[in-house]
Design a protein around this motif. Structure first.
Motif, PDB file in Angstrom:
ATOM      1  N   ILE A   3       0.861  -1.181   0.000  1.00 17.57           N
ATOM      2  CA  ILE A   3       0.000   0.000   0.000  1.00 17.57           C
ATOM      3  C   ILE A   3       0.897   1.230   0.000  1.00 17.57           C
ATOM      4  CG2 ILE A   3      -1.697   1.312   1.326  1.00 17.57           C
ATOM      5  CD1 ILE A   3      -2.621  -1.425   2.459  1.00 17.57           C
ATOM      6  N   TYR A   4       0.617   2.154  -0.912  1.00 18.40           N
ATOM      7  CA  TYR A   4       1.418   3.372  -1.027  1.00 18.40           C
ATOM      8  C   TYR A   4       0.557   4.604  -0.763  1.00 18.40           C
ATOM      9  CZ  TYR A   4       5.371   0.794  -2.903  1.00 18.40           C
ATOM     10  OH  TYR A   4       6.431  -0.066  -3.045  1.00 18.40           O
ATOM     11  N   HIS A   5       1.211   5.626  -0.220  1.00 20.40           N
ATOM     12  CA  HIS A   5       0.595   6.923  -0.005  1.00 20.40           C
ATOM     13  C   HIS A   5       1.335   7.939  -0.875  1.00 20.40           C
ATOM     14  CE1 HIS A   5      -1.296   5.109   3.551  1.00 20.40           C
ATOM     15  NE2 HIS A   5      -0.107   4.604   3.805  1.00 20.40           N
ATOM     16  N   TYR A   6       0.619   8.964  -1.331  1.00 27.51           N
ATOM     17  CA  TYR A   6       1.276   9.949  -2.187  1.00 27.51           C
ATOM     18  C   TYR A   6       0.534  11.276  -2.140  1.00 27.51           C
ATOM     19  CZ  TYR A   6      -2.385   9.708  -5.788  1.00 27.51           C
ATOM     20  OH  TYR A   6      -3.572   9.802  -6.469  1.00 27.51           O
ATOM     21  N   PHE A   7       1.236  12.333  -2.517  1.00 21.28           N
ATOM     22  CA  PHE A   7       0.593  13.607  -2.812  1.00 21.28           C
ATOM     23  C   PHE A   7       1.343  14.248  -3.968  1.00 21.28           C
ATOM     24  CE2 PHE A   7       3.809  14.732   0.352  1.00 21.28           C
ATOM     25  CZ  PHE A   7       4.387  15.882  -0.172  1.00 21.28           C
ATOM     26  N   VAL A   8       0.686  15.171  -4.662  1.00 25.14           N
ATOM     27  CA  VAL A   8       1.289  15.847  -5.806  1.00 25.14           C
ATOM     28  C   VAL A   8       1.257  17.345  -5.570  1.00 25.14           C
ATOM     29  CG1 VAL A   8       0.598  14.021  -7.399  1.00 25.14           C
ATOM     30  CG2 VAL A   8      -0.898  16.001  -7.087  1.00 25.14           C
ATOM     31  N   GLY A   9       2.113  18.071  -6.306  1.00 25.35           N
ATOM     32  CA  GLY A   9       2.115  19.521  -6.191  1.00 25.35           C
ATOM     33  C   GLY A   9       3.404  20.134  -6.673  1.00 25.35           C
ATOM     34  N   SER A  10       3.585  21.407  -6.325  1.00 24.95           N
ATOM     35  CA  SER A  10       4.789  22.127  -6.706  1.00 24.95           C
ATOM     36  C   SER A  10       5.867  21.912  -5.658  1.00 24.95           C
ATOM     37  CB  SER A  10       4.493  23.622  -6.840  1.00 24.95           C
ATOM     38  OG  SER A  10       4.236  24.178  -5.562  1.00 24.95           O
ATOM     39  N   ARG A  11       7.064  22.324  -5.967  1.00 24.95           N
ATOM     40  CA  ARG A  11       8.167  22.171  -5.016  1.00 24.95           C
ATOM     41  C   ARG A  11       8.067  23.176  -3.871  1.00 24.95           C
ATOM     42  NH1 ARG A  11      12.490  19.073  -6.836  1.00 24.95           N
ATOM     43  NH2 ARG A  11      12.479  18.563  -9.051  1.00 24.95           N
ATOM     44  N   HIS A  12       7.162  24.113  -3.973  1.00 27.27           N
ATOM     45  CA  HIS A  12       7.193  25.229  -3.038  1.00 27.27           C
ATOM     46  C   HIS A  12       6.099  25.142  -1.979  1.00 27.27           C
ATOM     47  CE1 HIS A  12      10.246  26.860  -5.641  1.00 27.27           C
ATOM     48  NE2 HIS A  12       9.428  26.808  -6.670  1.00 27.27           N
ATOM     49  N   GLU A  13       4.826  25.299  -2.357  1.00 28.30           N
ATOM     50  CA  GLU A  13       3.837  25.437  -1.293  1.00 28.30           C
ATOM     51  C   GLU A  13       2.459  24.874  -1.600  1.00 28.30           C
ATOM     52  OE1 GLU A  13       2.811  29.535  -0.630  1.00 28.30           O
ATOM     53  OE2 GLU A  13       3.510  30.128  -2.616  1.00 28.30           O
ATOM     54  N   PHE A  14       2.150  24.517  -2.824  1.00 26.27           N
ATOM     55  CA  PHE A  14       0.791  24.113  -3.146  1.00 26.27           C
ATOM     56  C   PHE A  14       0.749  22.615  -3.427  1.00 26.27           C
ATOM     57  CE2 PHE A  14       1.019  28.619  -4.222  1.00 26.27           C
ATOM     58  CZ  PHE A  14      -0.017  29.096  -3.429  1.00 26.27           C
ATOM     59  N   PHE A  15       0.057  21.879  -2.534  1.00 22.96           N
ATOM     60  CA  PHE A  15       0.051  20.428  -2.599  1.00 22.96           C
ATOM     61  C   PHE A  15      -1.375  19.892  -2.531  1.00 22.96           C
ATOM     62  CE2 PHE A  15       3.892  21.776  -0.279  1.00 22.96           C
ATOM     63  CZ  PHE A  15       4.854  21.339  -1.175  1.00 22.96           C
ATOM     64  N   SER A  16      -1.534  18.659  -2.983  1.00 18.62           N
ATOM     65  CA  SER A  16      -2.817  17.974  -2.858  1.00 18.62           C
ATOM     66  C   SER A  16      -2.930  17.333  -1.483  1.00 18.62           C
ATOM     67  CB  SER A  16      -2.922  16.884  -3.925  1.00 18.62           C
ATOM     68  OG  SER A  16      -2.036  15.808  -3.619  1.00 18.62           O
ATOM     69  N   ASP A  17      -4.089  16.727  -1.216  1.00 12.80           N
ATOM     70  CA  ASP A  17      -4.215  15.848  -0.062  1.00 12.80           C
ATOM     71  C   ASP A  17      -3.353  14.606  -0.292  1.00 12.80           C
ATOM     72  OD1 ASP A  17      -6.049  17.545   1.122  1.00 12.80           O
ATOM     73  OD2 ASP A  17      -7.785  16.503   0.265  1.00 12.80           O
ATOM     74  N   VAL A  18      -3.201  13.805   0.747  1.00 13.06           N
ATOM     75  CA  VAL A  18      -2.491  12.531   0.625  1.00 13.06           C
ATOM     76  C   VAL A  18      -3.503  11.448   0.258  1.00 13.06           C
ATOM     77  CG1 VAL A  18      -1.125  10.780   1.823  1.00 13.06           C
ATOM     78  CG2 VAL A  18      -0.713  13.214   2.259  1.00 13.06           C
ATOM     79  N   TYR A  19      -3.196  10.670  -0.773  1.00 16.61           N
ATOM     80  CA  TYR A  19      -4.067   9.595  -1.241  1.00 16.61           C
ATOM     81  C   TYR A  19      -3.359   8.252  -1.095  1.00 16.61           C
ATOM     82  CZ  TYR A  19      -6.796  13.382  -3.279  1.00 16.61           C
ATOM     83  OH  TYR A  19      -7.542  14.517  -3.454  1.00 16.61           O
ATOM     84  N   THR A  20      -4.155   7.193  -1.169  1.00 17.49           N
ATOM     85  CA  THR A  20      -3.650   5.837  -0.979  1.00 17.49           C
ATOM     86  C   THR A  20      -4.020   4.974  -2.179  1.00 17.49           C
ATOM     87  OG1 THR A  20      -3.887   6.017   1.420  1.00 17.49           O
ATOM     88  CG2 THR A  20      -3.757   3.797   0.509  1.00 17.49           C
ATOM     89  N   PHE A  21      -3.096   4.132  -2.614  1.00 20.81           N
ATOM     90  CA  PHE A  21      -3.396   3.124  -3.628  1.00 20.81           C
ATOM     91  C   PHE A  21      -2.592   1.872  -3.308  1.00 20.81           C
ATOM     92  CE2 PHE A  21       0.392   5.153  -5.284  1.00 20.81           C
ATOM     93  CZ  PHE A  21       1.111   4.123  -5.869  1.00 20.81           C
TER      94      PHE A  21
END
Length: 456
Positions: free
Chosen positions: A100-118
């Motif tokens: 099971i992996y967790h991840y989030f996406v976004g910029s290197r600076h300050e704007f990110f998504s929630d953490v999701y699981t797959f």
């Protein structure tokens, strides 16, 4: 009066700048996040949208421990041709089966998504597939089915029970150039697609730029793709015991010298060899396209006859062909060149069929069609409703059930079980178990009252 005017100006400025700041955050925050399989079983692609180019230096952070997402893959970014924003794609690599992996996406600076699981499936485990076509979004169709799948099938707290893959057989959103409808569909899809790979086939109502720019589908499971720049339109990939093929029935030709025809012929031939090879993990071939070649609906012309003439000879080794376009549910018996093999029980096949079973499942949310003719001999079951397929594939068995969107009832089902094995769909097994428990309870109650059972 001057003091009052000063406060009015200050409040106006704060309101304006506060709104702009909020809008900026909204524009930079990743949205419309969705996963997709690649041709490498140890990797997973993720794509997302931003209004402005903040993620041009971004990517995906991922890992096994949610508190330690130390792995990073940078993203590639594309300015959408309609000028509405940017799409970004990154590939998570080095993933371990069964994890099971967790991840989030976004910029290197300050704007990110929630953490999701797959979850990456183990090679030996069953493949759980959900499928439908022709969803749309308000005012042309609706995304209620996506919400139903999210609630009943995709529980982040139980990743081991989530589907392995979700398929949509074209006509995603009926956008007609409407940016609001496009965004609404992607927002609804992301509730599922951020957690389960969401694989699509192009439909006649889909804008080609949406398919090209907003998805990252695999290339080809075997060899090189003949048109890498158009791989989102037709492609193939393996997941455990299933070889999946997606074709473009509306944006590509199928004459014998076309890229897609030659690719499809070679892909099916290789998949058939793998099915026949005892050392191969592949047991089943599932093909998905948009316009069906068998249909008794009045949605179009009772199947795409030109497509049928062009490709049916190639499809004989395929186990299951999934279609949309006609807004009904219709399942065929195993059929080839309009000659059907009709079993004694339409719900059970005791051996692998020698001909494909065709299922039209254009029941994702758009208004239903009607029937054009009486039920043909090749048609095993047909329904006018909304819903989706829930399927499970194992090495020696394949079960299929059609779930009604609103009632959650199993409206149709069939099982293929080689070597005499039993493979009833889990929903049917659960129903049978509850029936058994009820009969036992009635028997025990009858014993207490001196009766031997119901009706005595």
């Amino acid at each position: 009066m001057k003091m009052f005017s000063f406060f009015v100006v200050m409040l106006f400025c704060l309101g304006v700048f506060g709104l702009q700041e909020g809008e900026t955050e909204m524009f930079k925050t990743p949205q419309q996040i969705h996963l997709a399989y690649t041709n490498d079983p140890t990797s997973m692609a993720v794509s997302w949208y931003t209004k402005d180019p903040s993620d041009l230096l971004g990517g995906v952070w991922y890992g096994i421990e949610q508190q330690d997402l130390g792995s990073f893959s940078s993203s590639t970014s594309l300015a959408l041709s309609d000028g509405s924003g940017y799409y970004h794609t990154a590939v998570m690599t080095g993933l371990e089966p069964g994890r099971i992996y967790h991840y989030f996406v976004g910029s290197r600076h300050e704007f990110f998504s929630d953490v999701y699981t797959f979850r990456i499936p183990n090679p030996s485990e069953k493949v759980r597939i959900l499928a439908f076509g022709d969803m749309g979004t308000f005012p042309r169709g609706d995304t209620t089915l996506m919400h139903s799948i999210r609630v009943h099938e995709v529980n982040p707290a139980e990743p081991h029970r989530m589907p392995t893959v979700v398929l949509q057989a074209g006509d995603l959103m009926y956008p007609f150039g409407n940016g609001g409808m496009i965004a609404a569909w992607f927002d609804a899809m992301a509730k599922v697609g951020a957690r389960v790979p969401f694989m699509v086939a192009p439909g006649n109502r889909d804008q080609q730029d949406i398919i090209t720019e907003r998805f990252e589908m695999p290339m080809a499971a075997y060899g090189e793709h003949p048109e890498p720049a158009r791989h989102n339109f037709y492609y193939s990939y393996d997941v455990n015991c299933v070889h999946f093929i997606v074709i473009s029935t509306n944006f590509d030709t199928f004459h014998s010298n076309s890229h897609q025809y030659k690719w499809l012929k070679k892909d099916i031939e290789q998949a058939q060899q793998n099915v026949q090879d005892p050392s191969s993990s592949i047991s089943w071939i599932v093909l998905m396209g948009h316009t069906p070649i068998y249909s008794s609906s009045d949605g179009h012309t009772q199947g795409n006859h030109e497509l049928k003439l062009a490709i049916e000879d190639l499809l004989e080794p395929v186990t299951l062909c999934l279609w949309g376009d006609d807004h009904v549910y219709e399942r065929s018996y195993p059929v080839f060149q309009s000659i059907a093999d009709i079993p004694s029980n339409k719900h059970v096949l005791d051996e692998r069929p020698s001909k494909p079973i065709h299922i039209t499942v254009g029941t994702g949310g758009i208004d239903n069609d009607a029937w054009a003719v009486d039920q043909p001999d090749w048609s095993a079951e047909r329904l006018i409703t909304k819903g989706y397929l829930s399927m499970e594939a194992k090495k020696n068995s394949f079960s299929v059930a059609f779930i009604d969107r609103d009632s959650r009832e199993v409206r149709d089902y069939f099982d293929i079980h080689e070597n005499g094995g039993l493979n009833a769909h889990p929903l049917l097994l659960a129903g049978g178990f509850l029936l058994f428990v009820g009969l036992v309870a009635m028997f025990l109650k009858g014993k207490k009252t001196g009766k031997s059972g119901p009706g005595v």
